[in-house]
Design a protein around this motif. Structure first.
Motif, PDB file in Angstrom:
ATOM      1  N   LEU A  97       0.657  -1.162  -0.147  1.00 19.90           N
ATOM      2  CA  LEU A  97       0.203  -0.125  -0.046  1.00 19.90           C
ATOM      3  C   LEU A  97       0.926   1.327   0.209  1.00 19.90           C
ATOM      4  O   LEU A  97       0.369   2.299  -0.166  1.00 19.90           O
ATOM      5  CB  LEU A  97      -0.779  -0.068   1.138  1.00 19.90           C
ATOM      6  CG  LEU A  97      -1.914   1.034   1.350  1.00 19.90           C
ATOM      7  CD1 LEU A  97      -2.885   1.218  -0.044  1.00 19.90           C
ATOM      8  CD2 LEU A  97      -2.666   1.118   2.534  1.00 19.90           C
ATOM      9  N   ILE A  98       2.123   1.270   0.213  1.00 20.17           N
ATOM     10  CA  ILE A  98       3.053   2.536   0.577  1.00 20.17           C
ATOM     11  C   ILE A  98       2.987   3.171  -0.811  1.00 20.17           C
ATOM     12  O   ILE A  98       2.760   4.574  -0.629  1.00 20.17           O
ATOM     13  CB  ILE A  98       4.386   2.081   0.772  1.00 20.17           C
ATOM     14  CG1 ILE A  98       4.248   1.461   2.306  1.00 20.17           C
ATOM     15  CG2 ILE A  98       5.317   3.163   0.801  1.00 20.17           C
ATOM     16  CD1 ILE A  98       5.702   0.859   2.812  1.00 20.17           C
ATOM     17  N   GLY A  99       3.146   2.736  -1.860  1.00 11.96           N
ATOM     18  CA  GLY A  99       3.354   3.539  -3.202  1.00 11.96           C
ATOM     19  C   GLY A  99       1.981   4.182  -3.393  1.00 11.96           C
ATOM     20  O   GLY A  99       1.939   5.200  -3.762  1.00 11.96           O
ATOM     21  N   PRO A 100       0.783   3.350  -3.466  1.00 17.31           N
ATOM     22  CA  PRO A 100      -0.393   3.894  -3.454  1.00 17.31           C
ATOM     23  C   PRO A 100      -0.862   5.074  -2.465  1.00 17.31           C
ATOM     24  O   PRO A 100      -1.449   6.117  -3.007  1.00 17.31           O
ATOM     25  CB  PRO A 100      -1.328   2.861  -3.699  1.00 17.31           C
ATOM     26  CG  PRO A 100      -0.596   1.570  -3.907  1.00 17.31           C
ATOM     27  CD  PRO A 100       0.709   1.758  -3.512  1.00 17.31           C
ATOM     28  N   ALA A 101      -0.518   4.918  -1.479  1.00 19.05           N
ATOM     29  CA  ALA A 101      -0.770   5.976  -0.326  1.00 19.05           C
ATOM     30  C   ALA A 101      -0.108   7.273  -0.534  1.00 19.05           C
ATOM     31  O   ALA A 101      -0.655   8.253  -0.558  1.00 19.05           O
ATOM     32  CB  ALA A 101      -0.618   5.274   0.846  1.00 19.05           C
ATOM     33  N   ILE A 102       1.431   7.081  -0.943  1.00 14.64           N
ATOM     34  CA  ILE A 102       1.859   8.367  -1.194  1.00 14.64           C
ATOM     35  C   ILE A 102       1.428   9.055  -2.383  1.00 14.64           C
ATOM     36  O   ILE A 102       1.189  10.204  -2.497  1.00 14.64           O
ATOM     37  CB  ILE A 102       3.673   7.843  -1.578  1.00 14.64           C
ATOM     38  CG1 ILE A 102       4.059   7.288  -0.355  1.00 14.64           C
ATOM     39  CG2 ILE A 102       4.292   9.003  -1.921  1.00 14.64           C
ATOM     40  CD1 ILE A 102       5.320   6.726  -0.560  1.00 14.64           C
ATOM     41  N   ALA A 103       1.080   8.351  -3.545  1.00 13.83           N
ATOM     42  CA  ALA A 103       0.357   8.915  -4.529  1.00 13.83           C
ATOM     43  C   ALA A 103      -0.918   9.441  -4.383  1.00 13.83           C
ATOM     44  O   ALA A 103      -1.113  10.618  -5.013  1.00 13.83           O
ATOM     45  CB  ALA A 103       0.115   7.833  -5.831  1.00 13.83           C
ATOM     46  N   MET A 104      -1.579   8.937  -3.365  1.00  9.94           N
ATOM     47  CA  MET A 104      -2.886   9.512  -3.069  1.00  9.94           C
ATOM     48  C   MET A 104      -2.508  10.758  -2.068  1.00  9.94           C
ATOM     49  O   MET A 104      -3.393  11.946  -2.645  1.00  9.94           O
ATOM     50  CB  MET A 104      -3.641   8.550  -2.124  1.00  9.94           C
ATOM     51  CG  MET A 104      -5.107   8.961  -2.059  1.00  9.94           C
ATOM     52  SD  MET A 104      -6.135   9.546  -3.200  1.00  9.94           S
ATOM     53  CE  MET A 104      -7.160  10.686  -2.535  1.00  9.94           C
ATOM     54  N   TRP A 105      -1.822  10.757  -1.112  1.00 12.18           N
ATOM     55  CA  TRP A 105      -1.576  11.928  -0.391  1.00 12.18           C
ATOM     56  C   TRP A 105      -1.115  13.179  -1.525  1.00 12.18           C
ATOM     57  O   TRP A 105      -1.517  14.242  -1.317  1.00 12.18           O
ATOM     58  CB  TRP A 105      -0.493  11.752   0.226  1.00 12.18           C
ATOM     59  CG  TRP A 105      -0.955  11.336   1.710  1.00 12.18           C
ATOM     60  CD1 TRP A 105      -0.137  10.487   2.532  1.00 12.18           C
ATOM     61  CD2 TRP A 105      -2.055  11.675   2.704  1.00 12.18           C
ATOM     62  NE1 TRP A 105      -0.830  10.370   3.716  1.00 12.18           N
ATOM     63  CE2 TRP A 105      -1.876  11.033   4.009  1.00 12.18           C
ATOM     64  CE3 TRP A 105      -2.992  12.416   2.330  1.00 12.18           C
ATOM     65  CZ2 TRP A 105      -2.908  10.933   4.784  1.00 12.18           C
ATOM     66  CZ3 TRP A 105      -3.860  12.724   3.293  1.00 12.18           C
ATOM     67  CH2 TRP A 105      -3.776  12.151   4.582  1.00 12.18           C
ATOM     68  N   THR A 106       0.045  12.617  -2.523  1.00 13.01           N
ATOM     69  CA  THR A 106       0.481  13.655  -3.295  1.00 13.01           C
ATOM     70  C   THR A 106      -0.367  14.287  -4.144  1.00 13.01           C
ATOM     71  O   THR A 106      -0.686  15.573  -4.412  1.00 13.01           O
ATOM     72  CB  THR A 106       1.598  13.014  -4.274  1.00 13.01           C
ATOM     73  OG1 THR A 106       2.622  12.580  -3.292  1.00 13.01           O
ATOM     74  CG2 THR A 106       2.215  14.181  -5.270  1.00 13.01           C
ATOM     75  N   ALA A 107      -1.571  13.442  -4.649  1.00 12.49           N
ATOM     76  CA  ALA A 107      -2.616  13.949  -5.713  1.00 12.49           C
ATOM     77  C   ALA A 107      -3.596  15.003  -4.973  1.00 12.49           C
ATOM     78  O   ALA A 107      -3.878  16.012  -5.457  1.00 12.49           O
ATOM     79  CB  ALA A 107      -3.341  12.674  -6.124  1.00 12.49           C
ATOM     80  N   LEU A 108      -3.627  14.609  -3.355  1.00  6.31           N
ATOM     81  CA  LEU A 108      -4.773  15.275  -2.849  1.00  6.31           C
ATOM     82  C   LEU A 108      -3.928  16.857  -2.656  1.00  6.31           C
ATOM     83  O   LEU A 108      -4.590  17.921  -2.752  1.00  6.31           O
ATOM     84  CB  LEU A 108      -4.843  14.771  -1.454  1.00  6.31           C
ATOM     85  CG  LEU A 108      -5.900  15.212  -0.760  1.00  6.31           C
ATOM     86  CD1 LEU A 108      -7.200  15.637  -1.181  1.00  6.31           C
ATOM     87  CD2 LEU A 108      -5.956  14.567   0.674  1.00  6.31           C
ATOM     88  N   VAL A 109      -2.708  16.867  -2.427  1.00  9.90           N
ATOM     89  CA  VAL A 109      -1.900  18.201  -2.270  1.00  9.90           C
ATOM     90  C   VAL A 109      -2.046  18.906  -3.382  1.00  9.90           C
ATOM     91  O   VAL A 109      -2.235  20.098  -3.504  1.00  9.90           O
ATOM     92  CB  VAL A 109      -0.451  17.811  -1.664  1.00  9.90           C
ATOM     93  CG1 VAL A 109       0.230  19.158  -1.844  1.00  9.90           C
ATOM     94  CG2 VAL A 109      -0.563  17.359  -0.268  1.00  9.90           C
ATOM     95  N   GLU A 110      -1.654  18.144  -4.660  1.00  9.16           N
ATOM     96  CA  GLU A 110      -1.749  19.088  -5.819  1.00  9.16           C
ATOM     97  C   GLU A 110      -3.068  19.471  -6.458  1.00  9.16           C
ATOM     98  O   GLU A 110      -3.024  20.440  -7.156  1.00  9.16           O
ATOM     99  CB  GLU A 110      -0.838  18.303  -7.074  1.00  9.16           C
ATOM    100  CG  GLU A 110       0.515  17.734  -6.827  1.00  9.16           C
ATOM    101  CD  GLU A 110       1.265  16.723  -7.420  1.00  9.16           C
ATOM    102  OE1 GLU A 110       2.537  16.660  -7.249  1.00  9.16           O
ATOM    103  OE2 GLU A 110       0.629  16.257  -8.360  1.00  9.16           O
ATOM    104  N   GLN A 111      -4.002  18.812  -6.091  1.00 10.05           N
ATOM    105  CA  GLN A 111      -5.534  19.029  -6.512  1.00 10.05           C
ATOM    106  C   GLN A 111      -5.784  20.170  -5.514  1.00 10.05           C
ATOM    107  O   GLN A 111      -6.539  21.203  -6.105  1.00 10.05           O
ATOM    108  CB  GLN A 111      -6.403  18.063  -6.384  1.00 10.05           C
ATOM    109  CG  GLN A 111      -6.432  17.023  -7.364  1.00 10.05           C
ATOM    110  CD  GLN A 111      -6.945  17.282  -8.712  1.00 10.05           C
ATOM    111  OE1 GLN A 111      -7.842  18.119  -8.520  1.00 10.05           O
ATOM    112  NE2 GLN A 111      -6.368  16.859  -9.718  1.00 10.05           N
ATOM    113  N   GLN A 112      -5.663  20.361  -4.316  1.00 11.16           N
ATOM    114  CA  GLN A 112      -6.150  21.159  -3.423  1.00 11.16           C
ATOM    115  C   GLN A 112      -5.294  22.519  -3.513  1.00 11.16           C
ATOM    116  O   GLN A 112      -5.673  23.568  -3.301  1.00 11.16           O
ATOM    117  CB  GLN A 112      -6.517  21.050  -2.120  1.00 11.16           C
ATOM    118  CG  GLN A 112      -6.885  21.915  -1.021  1.00 11.16           C
ATOM    119  CD  GLN A 112      -7.749  21.491   0.131  1.00 11.16           C
ATOM    120  OE1 GLN A 112      -8.088  20.207   0.114  1.00 11.16           O
ATOM    121  NE2 GLN A 112      -8.463  22.116   0.732  1.00 11.16           N
ATOM    122  N   LEU A 113      -3.997  22.338  -3.847  1.00  8.29           N
ATOM    123  CA  LEU A 113      -2.938  23.430  -3.830  1.00  8.29           C
ATOM    124  C   LEU A 113      -2.477  23.534  -5.322  1.00  8.29           C
ATOM    125  O   LEU A 113      -1.127  23.362  -5.455  1.00  8.29           O
ATOM    126  CB  LEU A 113      -2.177  23.077  -2.825  1.00  8.29           C
ATOM    127  CG  LEU A 113      -2.272  22.985  -1.344  1.00  8.29           C
ATOM    128  CD1 LEU A 113      -0.991  22.834  -0.477  1.00  8.29           C
ATOM    129  CD2 LEU A 113      -3.284  24.052  -0.764  1.00  8.29           C
TER     130      LEU A 113
END
Length: 388
Positions: free
Chosen positions: A367-383
């Motif tokens: 899950l580590i890779g997908p979770a990092i990707a999800m956190w990153t996408a959330l940051v880049e979408q909101q900011l």
């Protein structure tokens, strides 16, 4: 989104190190030091000491919104039974809920975002102590988390057995139950085990009370209401041939509706007093701690879903799962700041995950890779950057 394999491997090593050295709530000194040592290599602004062992690390790329990403750090007072190479080295303590994975993932996300910087604004990486029934989130808030680090939104996530690896579940509104912990003391009269008529037996009273409490959700509430009453500890007596003077029970109450919560608490108090009295037992109850219902803010839950749909096929993003009767003190943060909490699946194709809080549980590093990707996408979408 591609996450470097070298970063995933590094995060897996971090995770296993944390798993080997678990610490209970407010005792995460080694865990905190480990996290800080890696954050320092990134050049982030680091603040320590909120709720004793909590950490807030800040990455800013200029003017823009500010969001928080939160991971919990504490372990549970459970003895690990697995024989994995990175099993707990502390008897009676283990990461049975995956907080080792959450911390490693957020630490790796901080490193990835520091390297890529494809956002405009500020991210606070919140490493929270004492999630497991000790109220670490509430204490961080009381000590000034949102005053010292103002945020437009805050997000939390949890690994989730029962969902296939990497699938995401999020919904607006209620997602997890409230929590009330309690201690019941039954005062009897000790006597010889051969002459129970000369005393008042709190063990028998405890047995009757435990069974009676289970009639609250099954017979005193509508099937449309949601409540779980669990007795998790039963302590009393030392001599095998003596009826003890008292028995102590501990447990939890979980509810999804505030009115049901109040009604069930009153019922439990009534059972403790009135069911035990005819047996010559004096019962009393103390309420020890509580978490509110976890309620996602609609706009922020929708943003999590949108980010997930950019990363995953539509059938792997869920917004219709039932709320969980488990509890989460991230709920306290959502009472103060808008945001959302979501689940990421950990079940392998051939090997489903063990349940959370199981003594054989181990976080799925897949899950580590997908979770990092999800956190990153959330940051880049909101900011988003000025170029969108």
């Amino acid at each position: 989104m591609t996450i470097p394999h070298s970063l995933i491997a590094k995060a897996s090593d971090w995770r296993r190190t944390l798993h080997s050295h678990p610490e209970l709530g407010y005792q995460e000194h080694q865990t905190s030091a480990f996290i800080v040592s890696h954050l320092q290599t990134l050049g982030l602004e680091i603040h320590q000491g909120l709720a004793e062992t909590g950490i807030v690390a800040t990455l800013s790329t200029g003017a823009g919104p500010t969001i928080g990403l939160r991971a919990d750090m504490d372990a549970l007072p459970i003895g690990e039974i697995s024989d994995i190479p990175h099993r707990s080295r502390r008897p009676g303590v283990m990461h049975a809920c995956g907080h080792d994975g959450h911390s490693a993932i957020l630490l790796a996300t901080a490193e990835h975002l520091t390297a890529t910087r494809r956002f405009q604004g500020t991210v606070h990486f919140i490493f929270q102590p004492a999630e497991e029934s000790l109220g670490g989130a509430r204490r961080m808030i009381a000590e000034g988390l949102f005053e010292r680090f103002p945020m437009d939104a805050v997000y939390g996530m949890h690994n989730w057995p029962g969902l296939p690896l990497g699938e995401l579940a999020v919904k607006a509104g209620v997602v997890m139950a409230s929590l009330d912990t309690f201690e019941i003391t039954l005062h009897g009269q000790g006597c010889h085990a051969a002459k129970p008529e000369e005393g008042a037996d709190p063990v028998v009273a405890a047995a009757q009370l435990i069974l009676a409490l289970q009639t609250i959700p099954s017979r005193r509430l509508s099937p449309l209401d949601s409540a779980v009453v669990s007795i998790t500890q039963l302590n009393g007596g030392k001599a095998i041939n003596a009826i003890p003077e008292k028995v102590v029970l501990r447990g939890t109450l979980r509810c999804l509706q505030p009115d049901v919560r109040l009604r069930v608490k009153a019922m439990i108090e009534s059972f403790v007093t009135n069911l035990t009295a005819p047996l010559g037992i004096r019962g009393c109850i103390s309420w020890l701690g509580d978490y509110p219902v976890t309620v996602n803010h609609p706009d922020h839950a929708a943003l999590v879903k949108k980010c997930a749909q950019h990363l995953l096929p539509a059938e792997r993003v869920h917004d219709n799962l039932n709320p969980s009767m488990a509890s989460e003190d991230f709920a306290c943060m959502l009472e103060v700041c808008p945001g959302a909490y979501f689940w990421l699946g950990v079940d392998g194709d051939e090997q489903p995950s063990l349940p959370l809080h199981n003594p054989g549980y181990d976080f799925n590093d897949g899950l580590i890779g997908p979770a990092i990707a999800m956190w990153t996408a959330l940051v880049e979408q909101q900011l988003p950057t000025s170029k969108g």
